[in-house]
Design an enzyme around this catalytic site. Structure first.
Site, mmCIF file in Angstrom:
data_model
loop_
_atom_site.group_PDB
_atom_site.id
_atom_site.type_symbol
_atom_site.label_atom_id
_atom_site.label_comp_id
_atom_site.label_asym_id
_atom_site.label_seq_id
_atom_site.Cartn_x
_atom_site.Cartn_y
_atom_site.Cartn_z
ATOM 1 N NE ARG A 82 -2.522 1.145 3.378
ATOM 2 C CZ ARG A 82 -3.223 0.847 4.550
ATOM 3 N NH1 ARG A 82 -4.288 0.378 4.622
ATOM 4 N NH2 ARG A 82 -2.537 0.910 5.792
ATOM 5 C CE LYS A 184 -2.360 4.863 6.924
ATOM 6 N NZ LYS A 184 -3.741 4.832 7.468
ATOM 7 C CD GLU A 220 -11.726 6.221 5.024
ATOM 8 O OE1 GLU A 220 -11.867 5.562 6.032
ATOM 9 O OE2 GLU A 220 -11.116 5.611 4.040
HETATM 10 C C1 LIG Z 1 -4.764 3.893 7.518
HETATM 11 C C2 LIG Z 1 -6.222 4.042 7.340
HETATM 12 C C3 LIG Z 1 -7.211 3.426 7.640
HETATM 13 C C4 LIG Z 1 -7.087 1.907 8.208
HETATM 14 O O1 LIG Z 1 -6.356 1.131 7.292
HETATM 15 P P1 LIG Z 1 -5.533 -0.032 8.117
HETATM 16 O O2 LIG Z 1 -4.965 -0.752 7.170
HETATM 17 O O3 LIG Z 1 -6.821 -0.900 8.526
HETATM 18 O O4 LIG Z 1 -4.853 0.298 9.317
HETATM 19 C C5 LIG Z 1 -8.573 3.803 7.224
HETATM 20 N N1 LIG Z 1 -9.014 4.904 6.681
HETATM 21 C C6 LIG Z 1 -7.856 5.869 6.510
HETATM 22 C C7 LIG Z 1 -8.263 7.228 5.994
HETATM 23 C C8 LIG Z 1 -6.616 5.512 6.914
HETATM 24 O O5 LIG Z 1 -5.560 6.647 6.654
#
Ligand SMILES: *Cc1c(COP(=O)(O)O)cnc(C)c1O
Length: 339
Positions: A82, A184, A220
């Site tokens: 990712r 991210k 989200e």
């Molecule tokens: C990191 C993140 C998540 C959760 O992802 P995981 O891989 O489960 O930790 C969900 N939403 C956002 C906006 C994120 O930045």
């Protein structure tokens, strides 16, 4: 630096300096080997693209102390993949997956005294951070890059653990339909600070973002993904190109289907159809699973299972997930990587 002062039972989600972090530089088109350092400061050029144009991305994962004293990582190659997807979106060079995972392991080993003991529910949170640096002023990818990983012991992210909390639907968007919602990147978080502040001011845990194009579907829950359990026992989580693809969410889709025998679906979750859900929750590495008590939507307050108690399916999902992570329950092939 020692761990003597840490109260393992009362850890929050806040910065604690641990002894070592990993730092590697990408220069002249190549990754340096990288090294552990005890210096928590990065010295970077004033022209760094990470500072001006948001050319940066990050990850979050945890190390878990098991009953036998060993240490588990949960699907760290998914974080490596990712981070490279985020990097591609921002025109940053890829980080070899093996380099990413080996650096995570090196940081855990170097800070082993700060991995909380088994049985506390606490973990060592790792923060891989990847930034564009070097002399520059134009809008273009940086000449150099820094990849670093630091860590700290953490407790549960939402106060109250498995106790439900309430959320409010935001009028703001965190991402655009073809923007960076699936990456991210810090920019999405900068955009979430004001909506988050306004939600906290009104005593909500965080805000819920709707799909940016139509504002009719849940995307989200703050910085976590949404899931709901329908009244006929299906696990449903939203699908959209502007949702961050949560590794926890994909793990829960698998657990719901393969372990709990539920139908598990990625599909649209319309805010005006929340009555179909008996339970709802937020999921992510930091949040783990956090039950959603109710959601404020304009003047309506919609309660799911209960404002004070966790629903039975959410609890089962939580126990299965956390059991796998801490090594108490057998993991699907490849999910656990030993440090
Ligand atoms: C990191 C993140 C998540 C959760 O992802 P995981 O891989 O489960 O930790 C969900 N939403 C956002 C906006 C994120 O930045």
């Amino acid at each position: 630096m020692s761990n003597n002062t840490i109260d393992w039972d009362n850890l929050g989600f806040s910065y604690i300096q641990t002894p070592y972090r990993f730092v590697a530089k990408h220069e002249n088109g190549m990754w340096q080997k990288g090294d552990l350092t005890d210096d928590p400061y990065l010295k970077i050029h004033e022209g760094s693209t990470a500072l001006h144009y948001g050319q940066q991305c990050f990850e979050g994962l945890k190390a878990y102390r098991t009953k036998d004293g060993s240490i588990n990582l949960f699907r760290p190659y998914e974080n490596a993949r990712r981070m490279n997807e985020s990097a591609r979106r921002l025109r940053m060079p890829e980080i070899p997956e093996e380099m990413f995972v080996e650096a995570v392991k090196a940081v855990v080993r170097a800070n082993e005294d700060f991995v909380p003991p088994y049985g506390k529910g606490a973990t060592l949170y790792l923060r891989p951070l990847y930034i564009g640096v070097g002399a520059n002023i134009g809008i273009k990818p940086a000449p150099e890059y820094i990849f670093t990983i630091f860590c700290m012991p953490v407790g549960p992210y939402f106060k109250g653990g498995l106790a439900p909390t309430n959320f409010i639907v935001s009028d703001y968007d965190r991402a655009a339909p073809m923007g960076t919602g699936a990456a991210k990147v810090g920019g999405n978080y900068a955009a979430s600070l004001l909506p988050g502040y306004e939600a906290h001011e009104r005593n909500f845990s965080d805000c819920i973002y709707l799909d940016p194009a139509t504002h009719t579907k849940i995307e989200e829950v703050g910085s976590a993904n949404f899931f709901g359990i329908t009244r006929d026992n299906k696990f449903v989580t939203p699908v959209s190109p502007s949702i961050l693809p949560s590794i926890t969410k994909y793990s829960l889709l698998h657990i719901a289907k393969e372990r709990l025998g539920m139908e598990a679906i990625e599909g649209d979750v319309y805010v005006n159809e929340l009555d179909q859900f008996a339970e709802a929750g937020a999921c992510g590495t930091a949040a783990v699973i956090s039950p959603i008590g109710g959601i404020q939507i304009e003047d309506d307050f919609h309660v799911f299972y209960s404002e004070t108690e966790v629903g039975p399916v959410t609890e089962k999902l939580y126990n299965e997930l956390v059991g796998i992570q801490f090594g108490d329950i057998e993991a699907p092939e490849g999910w656990i990587v030993k440090v």
